[in-house]
Scaffold this active site. Structure first.
Site, PDB file in Angstrom:
ATOM      1  N   ALA A 165       0.747  -1.306  -0.070  1.00 18.19           N
ATOM      2  CA  ALA A 165      -0.095  -0.066  -0.254  1.00 18.19           C
ATOM      3  C   ALA A 165       0.776   1.255   0.105  1.00 18.19           C
ATOM      4  CB  ALA A 165      -0.766  -0.090   1.119  1.00 18.19           C
ATOM      5  N   ASN A 212       1.768  -4.063   7.554  1.00 20.53           N
ATOM      6  CA  ASN A 212       2.739  -4.461   6.577  1.00 20.53           C
ATOM      7  C   ASN A 212       3.618  -3.299   6.123  1.00 20.53           C
ATOM      8  OD1 ASN A 212       2.106  -7.606   6.733  1.00 20.53           O
ATOM      9  ND2 ASN A 212       0.127  -6.579   6.531  1.00 20.53           N
ATOM     10  N   HIS A 247      -0.594   7.251   4.447  1.00 19.42           N
ATOM     11  CA  HIS A 247       0.779   6.458   4.535  1.00 19.42           C
ATOM     12  C   HIS A 247       2.129   7.558   4.334  1.00 19.42           C
ATOM     13  CE1 HIS A 247      -0.908   2.546   4.890  1.00 19.42           C
ATOM     14  NE2 HIS A 247      -1.456   2.639   3.914  1.00 19.42           N
TER      15      HIS A 247
HETATM   16  N1  LIG Z   1       1.779  -5.277   2.516  1.00 20.78           N
HETATM   17  C1  LIG Z   1       0.456  -4.185   2.135  1.00 20.78           C
HETATM   18  O1  LIG Z   1       0.705  -3.280   2.173  1.00 20.78           O
HETATM   19  C2  LIG Z   1      -0.582  -4.961   2.833  1.00 20.78           C
HETATM   20  C3  LIG Z   1      -0.592  -6.404   3.316  1.00 20.78           C
HETATM   21  N2  LIG Z   1      -2.105  -6.801   3.708  1.00 20.78           N
HETATM   22  C4  LIG Z   1      -1.898  -8.117   3.965  1.00 20.78           C
HETATM   23  O2  LIG Z   1      -2.821  -8.767   3.376  1.00 20.78           O
HETATM   24  C5  LIG Z   1      -3.556  -9.684   4.048  1.00 20.78           C
HETATM   25  C6  LIG Z   1      -4.911  -9.890   3.251  1.00 20.78           C
HETATM   26  O3  LIG Z   1      -5.721  -8.748   3.184  1.00 20.78           O
HETATM   27  P1  LIG Z   1      -7.260  -8.869   2.815  1.00 20.78           P
HETATM   28  O4  LIG Z   1      -7.337  -9.593   1.295  1.00 20.78           O
HETATM   29  O5  LIG Z   1      -7.656  -7.306   2.607  1.00 20.78           O
HETATM   30  O6  LIG Z   1      -7.763  -9.514   3.801  1.00 20.78           O
HETATM   31  P2  LIG Z   1      -9.271 -10.345   3.993  1.00 20.78           P
HETATM   32  O7  LIG Z   1      -9.677 -10.703   5.383  1.00 20.78           O
HETATM   33  O8  LIG Z   1     -10.097 -10.071   3.141  1.00 20.78           O
HETATM   34  O9  LIG Z   1      -8.637 -11.891   3.647  1.00 20.78           O
HETATM   35  C7  LIG Z   1      -7.600 -12.579   3.961  1.00 20.78           C
HETATM   36  C8  LIG Z   1      -7.753 -13.977   3.612  1.00 20.78           C
HETATM   37  O10 LIG Z   1      -6.734 -14.925   3.715  1.00 20.78           O
HETATM   38  C9  LIG Z   1      -7.449 -16.153   4.284  1.00 20.78           C
HETATM   39  N3  LIG Z   1      -6.259 -16.929   5.187  1.00 20.78           N
HETATM   40  C10 LIG Z   1      -5.977 -16.513   6.295  1.00 20.78           C
HETATM   41  N4  LIG Z   1      -5.073 -17.578   6.626  1.00 20.78           N
HETATM   42  C11 LIG Z   1      -4.723 -18.606   5.640  1.00 20.78           C
HETATM   43  C12 LIG Z   1      -3.705 -19.373   5.610  1.00 20.78           C
HETATM   44  N5  LIG Z   1      -3.075 -19.740   6.518  1.00 20.78           N
HETATM   45  N6  LIG Z   1      -3.889 -20.371   4.530  1.00 20.78           N
HETATM   46  C13 LIG Z   1      -4.669 -19.680   3.433  1.00 20.78           C
HETATM   47  N7  LIG Z   1      -5.688 -18.655   3.677  1.00 20.78           N
HETATM   48  C14 LIG Z   1      -5.691 -17.917   4.787  1.00 20.78           C
HETATM   49  C15 LIG Z   1      -8.426 -15.925   5.097  1.00 20.78           C
HETATM   50  O11 LIG Z   1      -9.383 -17.069   5.233  1.00 20.78           O
HETATM   51  C16 LIG Z   1      -9.046 -14.755   4.065  1.00 20.78           C
HETATM   52  O12 LIG Z   1      -9.615 -15.181   2.896  1.00 20.78           O
HETATM   53  C17 LIG Z   1      -3.847  -8.755   5.304  1.00 20.78           C
HETATM   54  O13 LIG Z   1      -4.303  -9.657   6.432  1.00 20.78           O
HETATM   55  C18 LIG Z   1      -2.356  -8.085   5.600  1.00 20.78           C
HETATM   56  O14 LIG Z   1      -1.525  -8.780   6.455  1.00 20.78           O
HETATM   57  C19 LIG Z   1      -3.236  -6.127   3.569  1.00 20.78           C
HETATM   58  C20 LIG Z   1      -3.161  -4.589   2.870  1.00 20.78           C
HETATM   59  C21 LIG Z   1      -1.931  -4.078   2.578  1.00 20.78           C
HETATM   60  O1  LIG Z   2      -3.444  -1.385   3.085  1.00 21.89           O
HETATM   61  C1  LIG Z   2      -3.169  -0.635   3.831  1.00 21.89           C
HETATM   62  O2  LIG Z   2      -3.293   0.720   3.735  1.00 21.89           O
HETATM   63  C2  LIG Z   2      -1.882  -1.027   5.029  1.00 21.89           C
HETATM   64  C3  LIG Z   2      -2.166  -2.309   5.551  1.00 21.89           C
HETATM   65  O3  LIG Z   2      -3.288  -2.855   5.699  1.00 21.89           O
HETATM   66  C4  LIG Z   2      -0.897  -3.079   5.772  1.00 21.89           C
HETATM   67  O4  LIG Z   2       0.016  -2.619   5.847  1.00 21.89           O
HETATM   68  O5  LIG Z   2      -1.087  -4.212   6.124  1.00 21.89           O
END
Ligand SMILES: NC(=O)C1=CN([C@@H]2O[C@H](COP(=O)(O)OP(=O)(O)OC[C@H]3O[C@@H](n4cnc5c(N)ncnc54)[C@H](O)[C@@H]3O)[C@@H](O)[C@H]2O)C=CC1
Ligand SMILES: O=C([O-])CC(=O)C(=O)O
EC number: 1.4.1.21
Length: 261
Positions: free
Chosen positions: A117, A184, A214
């Protein structure tokens, strides 16, 4: 290109759709045991599995958060496959970091860390070569973007009375551990710059904010850097910015280019 996706949430759904429209083939969805039907309801007839086994997709994309990377990362990297991840905060766990590094070295896999992000990490990484004196990350989201996080222990997110409130001030390592669904980006800044312990992080719930904001501020031998992004939330999850999903798609598509950033 054959792509496997870990997870089936908001980011996974966006990534899958975008990659299919670019001509990639989804070959496998990795879900937790017992959640296969939920994964199938998102991805239709793409095969669902609970482990990578001996599958050989061209690339695997982790869209499942810290649990997804820690459950599947070792096997995928150990099998020599490239793994694109958005779960950078999981690397704040030094033991997991070391085990993933070892699995990649021994197996021949590569862990690609998505910018997610945030942006500006290219400049920060280059600046780190000359030496960085300080790096600060500030994350600001509307109150609903912090639901389910430790912010709820120190703030009443539904009653902020129009005032922005800080709910975390500390290191990127603590932020990443305590806010696995929100910090993250803090981990990305830490990994690009001066590490998890030296990177200062402030997290803010702001009722006036209409986007996920951010900011990075860094000083060093290179000079000074300020980066700010107002990212719209992804449809389906107010915690996640749309750019995070886009960055994972970019990382996968970059793999087929012969000229790369
Ligand atoms: N690097 C970045 O900038 C960002 C990173 N993220 C990460 O991405 C993740 C996912 O985000 P969203 O899709 O919005 O969340 P979400 O809650 O919509 O989806 C998460 C999915 O992962 C699945 N899951 C959880 N543990 C699992 C496992 N061990 N094996 C397989 N599937 C599993 C869940 O069942 C769910 O379907 C967040 O939790 C966060 O850690 C999110 C936003 C920004
Ligand atoms: O999506 C974003 O804005 C940031 C976020 O959730 C993450 O870093 O895990």
């Amino acid at each position: 290109m054959q792509v496997a996706i870990i997870g089936y949430g908001a980011i996974a759904a966006y990534v899958g759709r975008a990659l299919e429209s670019e001509g990639a083939q989804l070959s496998m969805i990795l879900a937790r045991a017992g959640r296969e039907d939920a994964a199938a309801s998102v991805f239709g007839d793409v095969p669902v599995a609970t482990g990578i086994g001996d599958a050989r997709p061209d690339v695997v994309v982790d869209c499942a958060g810290h649990g997804g990377l820690s459950a599947h990362g070792l096997a995928i990297l150990g099998n020599g496959l490239p793994l694109v991840t958005l779960s950078l905060g999981a690397l704040a766990d030094a033991d997991l970091h070391a085990r993933l590094t070892q699995a990649a070295r021994e197996g021949g896999g590569v862990l690609h860390l998505c910018s997610g992000a945030i942006g500006g990490l290219d400049a920060l990484r280059a600046a780190a070569i000359g030496g960085l004196d300080s790096v600060t990350y500030v994350g600001r989201k509307p109150p609903q973007g912090w639901v389910g996080s430790p912010a709820e222990k120190v703030l009443d997110l539904g009653a902020l009375d129009g005032r922005a409130a800080v709910h975390f001030d500390g290191s990127a390592r603590d932020a990443a551990r305590l806010y696995p669904k929100n910090a993250n980006v803090a981990a990305a800044v830490a990994l690009a710059g001066i590490g998890f312990d030296a990177t200062a992080v402030t997290l803010i719930a702001d009722p006036e904010a209409t986007a996920n904001i951010h900011e990075i501020h860094a000083k060093g031998a290179f000079g000074e850097l300020s980066f700010r992004i107002e990212g719209q939330a992804l449809e389906g999850n107010p915690r996640s910015s749309a750019l995070a999903a886009m960055s994972a798609v970019r990382a996968v598509l970059d793999r087929r280019d012969v000229m790369r950033f």
